[in-house]
Scaffold this motif. Sequence first.
Motif, PDB file in Angstrom:
ATOM      1  N   SER A 137       0.813  -1.220   0.000  1.00 21.73           N
ATOM      2  CA  SER A 137       0.000   0.000   0.000  1.00 21.73           C
ATOM      3  C   SER A 137       0.846   1.269   0.000  1.00 21.73           C
ATOM      4  CB  SER A 137      -0.927   0.011   1.232  1.00 21.73           C
ATOM      5  OG  SER A 137      -1.721  -1.146   1.282  1.00 21.73           O
ATOM      6  N   LYS A 138       2.179   1.111  -0.065  1.00 23.65           N
ATOM      7  CA  LYS A 138       3.105   2.253  -0.074  1.00 23.65           C
ATOM      8  C   LYS A 138       2.829   3.178   1.113  1.00 23.65           C
ATOM      9  CE  LYS A 138       3.407   2.151  -5.130  1.00 23.65           C
ATOM     10  NZ  LYS A 138       3.397   2.918  -6.383  1.00 23.65           N
ATOM     11  N   THR A 139       2.738   2.567   2.282  1.00 23.74           N
ATOM     12  CA  THR A 139       2.254   3.300   3.450  1.00 23.74           C
ATOM     13  C   THR A 139       3.034   2.925   4.704  1.00 23.74           C
ATOM     14  OG1 THR A 139       0.031   3.239   2.480  1.00 23.74           O
ATOM     15  CG2 THR A 139       0.161   3.780   4.803  1.00 23.74           C
ATOM     16  N   VAL A 140       3.096   3.865   5.637  1.00 23.99           N
ATOM     17  CA  VAL A 140       3.568   3.604   6.994  1.00 23.99           C
ATOM     18  C   VAL A 140       2.349   3.692   7.911  1.00 23.99           C
ATOM     19  CG1 VAL A 140       5.042   4.394   8.875  1.00 23.99           C
ATOM     20  CG2 VAL A 140       5.849   4.542   6.509  1.00 23.99           C
ATOM     21  N   VAL A 141       2.222   2.741   8.829  1.00 27.40           N
ATOM     22  CA  VAL A 141       1.008   2.612   9.648  1.00 27.40           C
ATOM     23  C   VAL A 141       1.384   2.549  11.130  1.00 27.40           C
ATOM     24  CG1 VAL A 141      -1.121   1.295   9.987  1.00 27.40           C
ATOM     25  CG2 VAL A 141       0.022   1.249   7.757  1.00 27.40           C
ATOM     26  N   ARG A 142       0.496   3.112  11.960  1.00 23.88           N
ATOM     27  CA  ARG A 142       0.678   3.032  13.410  1.00 23.88           C
ATOM     28  C   ARG A 142      -0.530   2.329  14.033  1.00 23.88           C
ATOM     29  NH1 ARG A 142       1.320   8.679  16.101  1.00 23.88           N
ATOM     30  NH2 ARG A 142      -0.960   8.673  15.941  1.00 23.88           N
ATOM     31  N   TYR A 143      -0.243   1.387  14.930  1.00 23.79           N
ATOM     32  CA  TYR A 143      -1.294   0.603  15.593  1.00 23.79           C
ATOM     33  C   TYR A 143      -1.168   0.787  17.102  1.00 23.79           C
ATOM     34  CZ  TYR A 143      -3.793  -3.583  17.247  1.00 23.79           C
ATOM     35  OH  TYR A 143      -4.649  -4.457  17.894  1.00 23.79           O
ATOM     36  N   ASP A 144      -2.299   1.027  17.755  1.00 17.71           N
ATOM     37  CA  ASP A 144      -2.322   1.215  19.200  1.00 17.71           C
ATOM     38  C   ASP A 144      -2.785  -0.084  19.867  1.00 17.71           C
ATOM     39  OD1 ASP A 144      -2.644   1.926  21.825  1.00 17.71           O
ATOM     40  OD2 ASP A 144      -3.775   3.750  21.423  1.00 17.71           O
ATOM     41  N   PRO A 145      -1.899  -0.825  20.534  1.00 12.09           N
ATOM     42  CA  PRO A 145      -2.302  -2.072  21.176  1.00 12.09           C
ATOM     43  C   PRO A 145      -3.340  -1.871  22.275  1.00 12.09           C
ATOM     44  CG  PRO A 145       0.092  -1.936  20.986  1.00 12.09           C
ATOM     45  CD  PRO A 145      -0.456  -0.584  20.672  1.00 12.09           C
ATOM     46  N   ALA A 146      -3.357  -0.688  22.886  1.00 10.58           N
ATOM     47  CA  ALA A 146      -4.296  -0.433  23.978  1.00 10.58           C
ATOM     48  C   ALA A 146      -5.736  -0.366  23.479  1.00 10.58           C
ATOM     49  CB  ALA A 146      -3.929   0.873  24.687  1.00 10.58           C
ATOM     50  N   THR A 147      -5.933   0.195  22.295  1.00 11.01           N
ATOM     51  CA  THR A 147      -7.286   0.327  21.748  1.00 11.01           C
ATOM     52  C   THR A 147      -7.588  -0.717  20.682  1.00 11.01           C
ATOM     53  OG1 THR A 147      -6.565   1.888  20.036  1.00 11.01           O
ATOM     54  CG2 THR A 147      -7.230   2.816  22.168  1.00 11.01           C
ATOM     55  N   GLY A 148      -6.524  -1.375  20.172  1.00  6.43           N
ATOM     56  CA  GLY A 148      -6.720  -2.344  19.104  1.00  6.43           C
ATOM     57  C   GLY A 148      -7.108  -1.699  17.790  1.00  6.43           C
ATOM     58  N   LYS A 149      -6.648  -0.449  17.579  1.00  6.92           N
ATOM     59  CA  LYS A 149      -7.018   0.269  16.357  1.00  6.92           C
ATOM     60  C   LYS A 149      -5.796   0.885  15.686  1.00  6.92           C
ATOM     61  CE  LYS A 149     -11.655   1.529  17.975  1.00  6.92           C
ATOM     62  NZ  LYS A 149     -12.590   2.651  18.273  1.00  6.92           N
ATOM     63  N   PHE A 150      -5.897   1.048  14.367  1.00 10.83           N
ATOM     64  CA  PHE A 150      -4.907   1.814  13.629  1.00 10.83           C
ATOM     65  C   PHE A 150      -5.262   3.286  13.813  1.00 10.83           C
ATOM     66  CE2 PHE A 150      -5.548  -2.187  11.244  1.00 10.83           C
ATOM     67  CZ  PHE A 150      -4.295  -2.751  11.470  1.00 10.83           C
ATOM     68  N   ASP A 151      -4.345   4.066  14.376  1.00 15.20           N
ATOM     69  CA  ASP A 151      -4.693   5.455  14.690  1.00 15.20           C
ATOM     70  C   ASP A 151      -3.966   6.486  13.833  1.00 15.20           C
ATOM     71  OD1 ASP A 151      -2.156   5.344  15.739  1.00 15.20           O
ATOM     72  OD2 ASP A 151      -2.756   5.692  17.818  1.00 15.20           O
ATOM     73  N   TRP A 152      -3.127   6.013  12.901  1.00 18.45           N
ATOM     74  CA  TRP A 152      -2.420   6.940  12.008  1.00 18.45           C
ATOM     75  C   TRP A 152      -1.821   6.162  10.855  1.00 18.45           C
ATOM     76  CZ3 TRP A 152       2.784   7.001  10.587  1.00 18.45           C
ATOM     77  CH2 TRP A 152       3.243   8.142   9.928  1.00 18.45           C
ATOM     78  N   CYS A 153      -1.768   6.790   9.687  1.00 24.62           N
ATOM     79  CA  CYS A 153      -1.050   6.214   8.554  1.00 24.62           C
ATOM     80  C   CYS A 153      -0.631   7.346   7.634  1.00 24.62           C
ATOM     81  CB  CYS A 153      -1.894   5.182   7.809  1.00 24.62           C
ATOM     82  SG  CYS A 153      -3.292   5.881   6.904  1.00 24.62           S
ATOM     83  N   MET A 154       0.386   7.086   6.832  1.00 32.25           N
ATOM     84  CA  MET A 154       0.841   8.091   5.875  1.00 32.25           C
ATOM     85  C   MET A 154       1.432   7.390   4.667  1.00 32.25           C
ATOM     86  SD  MET A 154       3.409  11.312   6.395  1.00 32.25           S
ATOM     87  CE  MET A 154       3.832  12.406   5.032  1.00 32.25           C
ATOM     88  N   GLY A 155       0.980   7.763   3.492  1.00 26.12           N
ATOM     89  CA  GLY A 155       1.520   7.215   2.261  1.00 26.12           C
ATOM     90  C   GLY A 155       2.847   7.865   1.923  1.00 26.12           C
ATOM     91  N   THR A 156       3.729   7.076   1.311  1.00 25.71           N
ATOM     92  CA  THR A 156       5.023   7.615   0.900  1.00 25.71           C
ATOM     93  C   THR A 156       5.039   7.963  -0.592  1.00 25.71           C
ATOM     94  OG1 THR A 156       5.922   5.429   0.371  1.00 25.71           O
ATOM     95  CG2 THR A 156       6.200   6.217   2.644  1.00 25.71           C
ATOM     96  N   GLY A 157       4.168   7.331  -1.371  1.00 30.84           N
ATOM     97  CA  GLY A 157       4.198   7.534  -2.811  1.00 30.84           C
ATOM     98  C   GLY A 157       5.418   6.906  -3.459  1.00 30.84           C
ATOM     99  N   GLN A 158       6.115   6.054  -2.718  1.00 26.18           N
ATOM    100  CA  GLN A 158       7.323   5.413  -3.203  1.00 26.18           C
ATOM    101  C   GLN A 158       7.090   3.905  -3.363  1.00 26.18           C
ATOM    102  OE1 GLN A 158      10.450   7.581  -3.629  1.00 26.18           O
ATOM    103  NE2 GLN A 158       8.545   8.730  -3.789  1.00 26.18           N
ATOM    104  N   ASP A 159       7.971   3.270  -4.127  1.00 30.71           N
ATOM    105  CA  ASP A 159       7.810   1.844  -4.400  1.00 30.71           C
ATOM    106  C   ASP A 159       8.598   0.989  -3.410  1.00 30.71           C
ATOM    107  OD1 ASP A 159       6.181   2.350  -6.597  1.00 30.71           O
ATOM    108  OD2 ASP A 159       7.905   2.547  -7.942  1.00 30.71           O
ATOM    109  N   ARG A 160       7.913  -0.012  -2.875  1.00 29.92           N
ATOM    110  CA  ARG A 160       8.453  -0.979  -1.916  1.00 29.92           C
ATOM    111  C   ARG A 160       8.944  -0.297  -0.640  1.00 29.92           C
ATOM    112  NH1 ARG A 160      12.519  -5.313  -3.233  1.00 29.92           N
ATOM    113  NH2 ARG A 160      11.610  -6.094  -1.275  1.00 29.92           N
ATOM    114  N   THR A 161       8.059   0.419   0.022  1.00 28.20           N
ATOM    115  CA  THR A 161       8.351   0.979   1.335  1.00 28.20           C
ATOM    116  C   THR A 161       8.535  -0.199   2.290  1.00 28.20           C
ATOM    117  OG1 THR A 161       7.080   2.964   0.833  1.00 28.20           O
ATOM    118  CG2 THR A 161       7.458   2.474   3.162  1.00 28.20           C
ATOM    119  N   HIS A 162       9.764  -0.415   2.763  1.00 33.77           N
ATOM    120  CA  HIS A 162      10.156  -1.735   3.254  1.00 33.77           C
ATOM    121  C   HIS A 162      10.532  -1.791   4.735  1.00 33.77           C
ATOM    122  CE1 HIS A 162      11.074  -5.809   1.971  1.00 33.77           C
ATOM    123  NE2 HIS A 162      12.252  -5.753   2.575  1.00 33.77           N
TER     124      HIS A 162
END
Length: 373
Positions: A137-162
Amino acid sequence: MNIIIVNSTFKAARFSLVVAIIGMATLLAVGPCAAQPTPKRALLALSKGDHTLAIIDPASLKILARVPVGSDPHEVIASADGKTAYVTIYGGGSLHELSVIDLIGQKALPTIDTKPFMGPHGITFADGKLWFTAEGSKTVVRYDPATGKFDWCMGTGQDRTHMIYVTGDGKKVYTTNVSSATVSILTDSLMKPRAFQNGPPPNSAAGGPPPQGNNGPGGPPPARRDWVQTIVAVGKGSEGFDVSPNGKELWTAGAEDGIITVIDLASKTVTASIDAKVQGANRLAFTPDGKHVLVSSLRTGDLFIYDATTRKEIKRLSTGHGAAGILVDDDGSRAFIGCTGDNYVAVVDLKTLTVSGHIAINGADGLAWAVRP
């Protein structure tokens, strides 16, 4: 006579039954042969071949438990309290799962479905949150274990964000974008208020009342927080990287051209391109004192050891075939190298720069520490 025989047989059978019941009760009381408990500081190693996470005693190098994970495990990280491990199930960018492991109970927990964030790969834990790249998805994602939810994400627009690195305060994120040959620097920033698009509001004309502030009509919009991306070009196929312990430099190595790129993080510019000839470079790691940089080669199986100050190669050490994941001991005495092709984790003595041992892991790759207070 027959009655006596029957009675005797009955007594013998009853005695045998009593013995069996006592034996079962004893087994239940003792329980099955218990797995050795997870030490407060444990080495975690992923097996691509067996689809398991090995929990290892770093002192004895013995595998204490193997816990099942998803079908294509690549990277692993432990929570800050050392009780839970998270594993990215990659699938070349097509899968969407994080395996979760109870390190104390040495058992699998319910998985996390990352959809619509596809192909989770690089993963880390910072500021109480779980951060990972979603390559598909060319994205960086943040997950909060306390709430069990993804609370932030940001696309890089780059290929194979690894791969990924996050500062302890969660304000800066670094990623390598393999096919784009770039590094993304994402910074949580306080943005200035936007200027008025059609001139100042009516009440700001000469002789008129001053603006009424952020909450009043005609006032300027408030300052806001936003994430800003800076893209830096690096060597072709740059994948593994690390940030120096003092936070000043980022080093990454290109798998295709063998070039090590050094980025000054204050100016966000490249300060050196080292023709290291590390063909097939896979992972890169600093030693805790910041003096040395280790680069593994998936193509040759070599471990390249560089002086971080002179930026010169100190030694090239053969670890076998297909050197991948790198994890350095906290005291800088050892490095653990996941040698995928040889089905082991090689243990490197960083004082003598020799291979001092092996841990049998089928298709060894991602490595991490789990430390409980």
